[in-house]
Motif scaffolding. Structure first.
Motif, PDB file in Angstrom:
ATOM      1  N   SER A  38      44.313  39.859  37.392  1.00  0.00           N
ATOM      2  CA  SER A  38      44.562  38.528  36.843  1.00  0.00           C
ATOM      3  C   SER A  38      43.901  37.460  37.703  1.00  0.00           C
ATOM      4  O   SER A  38      44.040  37.457  38.923  1.00  0.00           O
ATOM      5  CB  SER A  38      46.068  38.250  36.776  1.00  0.00           C
ATOM      6  N   ARG A  39      43.229  36.534  37.052  1.00  0.00           N
ATOM      7  CA  ARG A  39      42.557  35.449  37.789  1.00  0.00           C
ATOM      8  C   ARG A  39      43.556  34.550  38.507  1.00  0.00           C
ATOM      9  O   ARG A  39      43.181  33.772  39.364  1.00  0.00           O
ATOM     10  CB  ARG A  39      41.665  34.653  36.849  1.00  0.00           C
ATOM     11  N   ARG A  40      44.832  34.666  38.188  1.00  0.00           N
ATOM     12  CA  ARG A  40      45.856  33.849  38.850  1.00  0.00           C
ATOM     13  C   ARG A  40      46.390  34.485  40.138  1.00  0.00           C
ATOM     14  O   ARG A  40      47.123  33.851  40.887  1.00  0.00           O
ATOM     15  CB  ARG A  40      47.012  33.596  37.890  1.00  0.00           C
ATOM     16  N   THR A  41      46.034  35.748  40.376  1.00  0.00           N
ATOM     17  CA  THR A  41      46.545  36.449  41.550  1.00  0.00           C
ATOM     18  C   THR A  41      45.757  36.035  42.792  1.00  0.00           C
ATOM     19  O   THR A  41      44.539  36.143  42.838  1.00  0.00           O
ATOM     20  CB  THR A  41      46.477  37.971  41.353  1.00  0.00           C
ATOM     21  N   PRO A  43      46.056  36.161  47.228  1.00  0.00           N
ATOM     22  CA  PRO A  43      44.823  35.591  47.770  1.00  0.00           C
ATOM     23  C   PRO A  43      43.531  36.205  47.252  1.00  0.00           C
ATOM     24  O   PRO A  43      42.446  35.834  47.694  1.00  0.00           O
ATOM     25  CB  PRO A  43      44.960  35.838  49.271  1.00  0.00           C
ATOM     26  N   GLY A  44      43.610  37.129  46.278  1.00  0.00           N
ATOM     27  CA  GLY A  44      42.393  37.690  45.735  1.00  0.00           C
ATOM     28  C   GLY A  44      42.650  38.452  44.464  1.00  0.00           C
ATOM     29  O   GLY A  44      43.797  38.804  44.161  1.00  0.00           O
ATOM     30  N   HIS A  45      41.590  38.683  43.709  1.00  0.00           N
ATOM     31  CA  HIS A  45      41.697  39.466  42.483  1.00  0.00           C
ATOM     32  C   HIS A  45      40.350  40.075  42.124  1.00  0.00           C
ATOM     33  O   HIS A  45      39.318  39.735  42.700  1.00  0.00           O
ATOM     34  CB  HIS A  45      42.257  38.627  41.323  1.00  0.00           C
ATOM     35  N   VAL A  46      40.397  40.980  41.156  1.00  0.00           N
ATOM     36  CA  VAL A  46      39.239  41.751  40.730  1.00  0.00           C
ATOM     37  C   VAL A  46      38.423  40.973  39.704  1.00  0.00           C
ATOM     38  O   VAL A  46      38.975  40.326  38.810  1.00  0.00           O
ATOM     39  CB  VAL A  46      39.710  43.089  40.119  1.00  0.00           C
ATOM     40  N   THR A  47      37.105  41.052  39.851  1.00  0.00           N
ATOM     41  CA  THR A  47      36.153  40.624  38.827  1.00  0.00           C
ATOM     42  C   THR A  47      35.222  41.813  38.586  1.00  0.00           C
ATOM     43  O   THR A  47      35.252  42.794  39.327  1.00  0.00           O
ATOM     44  CB  THR A  47      35.347  39.387  39.267  1.00  0.00           C
ATOM     45  N   VAL A  77      38.358  39.830  34.540  1.00  0.00           N
ATOM     46  CA  VAL A  77      38.911  40.835  33.641  1.00  0.00           C
ATOM     47  C   VAL A  77      39.833  40.120  32.655  1.00  0.00           C
ATOM     48  O   VAL A  77      40.596  39.236  33.036  1.00  0.00           O
ATOM     49  CB  VAL A  77      39.674  41.912  34.441  1.00  0.00           C
ATOM     50  N   GLU A  78      39.768  40.495  31.394  1.00  0.00           N
ATOM     51  CA  GLU A  78      40.619  39.930  30.342  1.00  0.00           C
ATOM     52  C   GLU A  78      41.685  40.949  29.938  1.00  0.00           C
ATOM     53  O   GLU A  78      41.518  42.156  30.159  1.00  0.00           O
ATOM     54  CB  GLU A  78      39.780  39.547  29.120  1.00  0.00           C
ATOM     55  N   ALA A  79      42.738  40.471  29.321  1.00  0.00           N
ATOM     56  CA  ALA A  79      43.865  41.336  28.925  1.00  0.00           C
ATOM     57  C   ALA A  79      43.432  42.460  27.987  1.00  0.00           C
ATOM     58  O   ALA A  79      44.009  43.550  28.011  1.00  0.00           O
ATOM     59  CB  ALA A  79      44.964  40.499  28.285  1.00  0.00           C
ATOM     60  N   ASP A  80      42.411  42.230  27.160  1.00  0.00           N
ATOM     61  CA  ASP A  80      41.959  43.243  26.203  1.00  0.00           C
ATOM     62  C   ASP A  80      41.065  44.320  26.815  1.00  0.00           C
ATOM     63  O   ASP A  80      40.753  45.305  26.147  1.00  0.00           O
ATOM     64  CB  ASP A  80      41.204  42.578  25.051  1.00  0.00           C
ATOM     65  N   GLU A 126      42.857  25.761  41.520  1.00  0.00           N
ATOM     66  CA  GLU A 126      42.722  27.061  42.156  1.00  0.00           C
ATOM     67  C   GLU A 126      42.595  26.920  43.668  1.00  0.00           C
ATOM     68  O   GLU A 126      41.736  26.182  44.154  1.00  0.00           O
ATOM     69  CB  GLU A 126      41.476  27.788  41.639  1.00  0.00           C
ATOM     70  N   PRO A 127      43.428  27.643  44.406  1.00  0.00           N
ATOM     71  CA  PRO A 127      43.268  27.658  45.868  1.00  0.00           C
ATOM     72  C   PRO A 127      42.075  28.543  46.235  1.00  0.00           C
ATOM     73  O   PRO A 127      41.566  29.311  45.406  1.00  0.00           O
ATOM     74  CB  PRO A 127      44.579  28.283  46.353  1.00  0.00           C
ATOM     75  N   ALA A 128      41.646  28.448  47.468  1.00  0.00           N
ATOM     76  CA  ALA A 128      40.621  29.371  47.952  1.00  0.00           C
ATOM     77  C   ALA A 128      41.146  30.799  47.789  1.00  0.00           C
ATOM     78  O   ALA A 128      42.341  31.054  47.965  1.00  0.00           O
ATOM     79  CB  ALA A 128      40.302  29.070  49.409  1.00  0.00           C
ATOM     80  N   HIS A 129      40.259  31.709  47.415  1.00  0.00           N
ATOM     81  CA  HIS A 129      40.670  33.098  47.218  1.00  0.00           C
ATOM     82  C   HIS A 129      39.447  34.012  47.330  1.00  0.00           C
ATOM     83  O   HIS A 129      38.326  33.535  47.520  1.00  0.00           O
ATOM     84  CB  HIS A 129      41.382  33.283  45.871  1.00  0.00           C
ATOM     85  N   THR A 130      39.667  35.298  47.197  1.00  0.00           N
ATOM     86  CA  THR A 130      38.602  36.287  47.285  1.00  0.00           C
ATOM     87  C   THR A 130      38.417  36.969  45.940  1.00  0.00           C
ATOM     88  O   THR A 130      39.388  37.311  45.281  1.00  0.00           O
ATOM     89  CB  THR A 130      38.932  37.355  48.359  1.00  0.00           C
TER      90      THR A 130
END
Length: 182
Positions: A38-41, A43-47, A77-80, A126-130
């Motif tokens: 999820s893009r909301r997670t 300090p980091g998330h998957v693209t 990544v999208e929910a679908d 959006e805060p800084a993230h990875t």
């Protein structure tokens, strides 16, 4: 999706154990309860990114509008999206108009996972993230260099096909190794 991410990272680290240190934070995130895709997670998330290989073993790059840089097609990544590779194919299709039916995976796993910092974006809240960008090597049957690309002009301003040898760093080495063996 967290289990899928964990399995993909473990499979990747079996091939690239020297990269474990940089991916430990991702392993910790994926082992948690927050949805790591999820893009909301933070300090980091998957693209996910697409390394699209066309005619003459050239790799497709897009000019990203807001970053004004040449990048691989890709995004969140999208929910679908059933899998990370599905997300990479979808992003390729959305940004370039290359249909999913014209794409074939060259490997069943990401050939690179790139961790890069994203600065804070107050306009988006959006805060800084990875971003942990899972990059998949995909062969395109069409359109190839010189063929028609239908760019998503909201995000992309141009495209180009470059020899794999012109990619930089470890990505160049990984792509050229797979193409050499193919």
């Amino acid at each position: 999706m967290n289990e899928h991410v964990l399995a993909a990272v473990r499979q990747y680290l079996d091939v690239h154990p020297e990269e474990r240190g940089g991916l430990e934070p991702l392993l910790d995130l994926a082992a948690g309860t927050a949805p790591v895709a999820s893009r909301r997670t933070v300090p980091g998330h998957v693209t996910c990114g697409a390394i699209a290989v066309g005619e003459h073993r050239r790799v497709l790059q897009i000019r990203h509008r807001s970053l004004d840089r040449w990048l691989l097609p890709g995004g969140h990544v999208e929910a679908d999206d059933r899998t990370l590779q599905d997300a990479a194919v979808r992003e390729l299709s959305e940004e370039t108009g290359i249909p999913a039916s014209a794409v074939s995976p060259m490997t069943g796993y990401p050939i690179d996972i790139d961790a890069h910092d994203i600065p804070e974006n107050p306009a988006k809240g959006e805060p800084a993230h990875t971003h942990y960008d899972f990059r998949f090597l995909l062969e395109t049957k069409t359109p190839g260099p010189g063929g028609h690309i239908d760019l998503q002009l909201e995000e992309v301003t141009a495209h180009r096909w470059v020899p794999a040898s012109e990619l930089t760093g470890r990505l160049r080495d990984k792509v050229t190794a797979v193409l050499h063996d193919a």
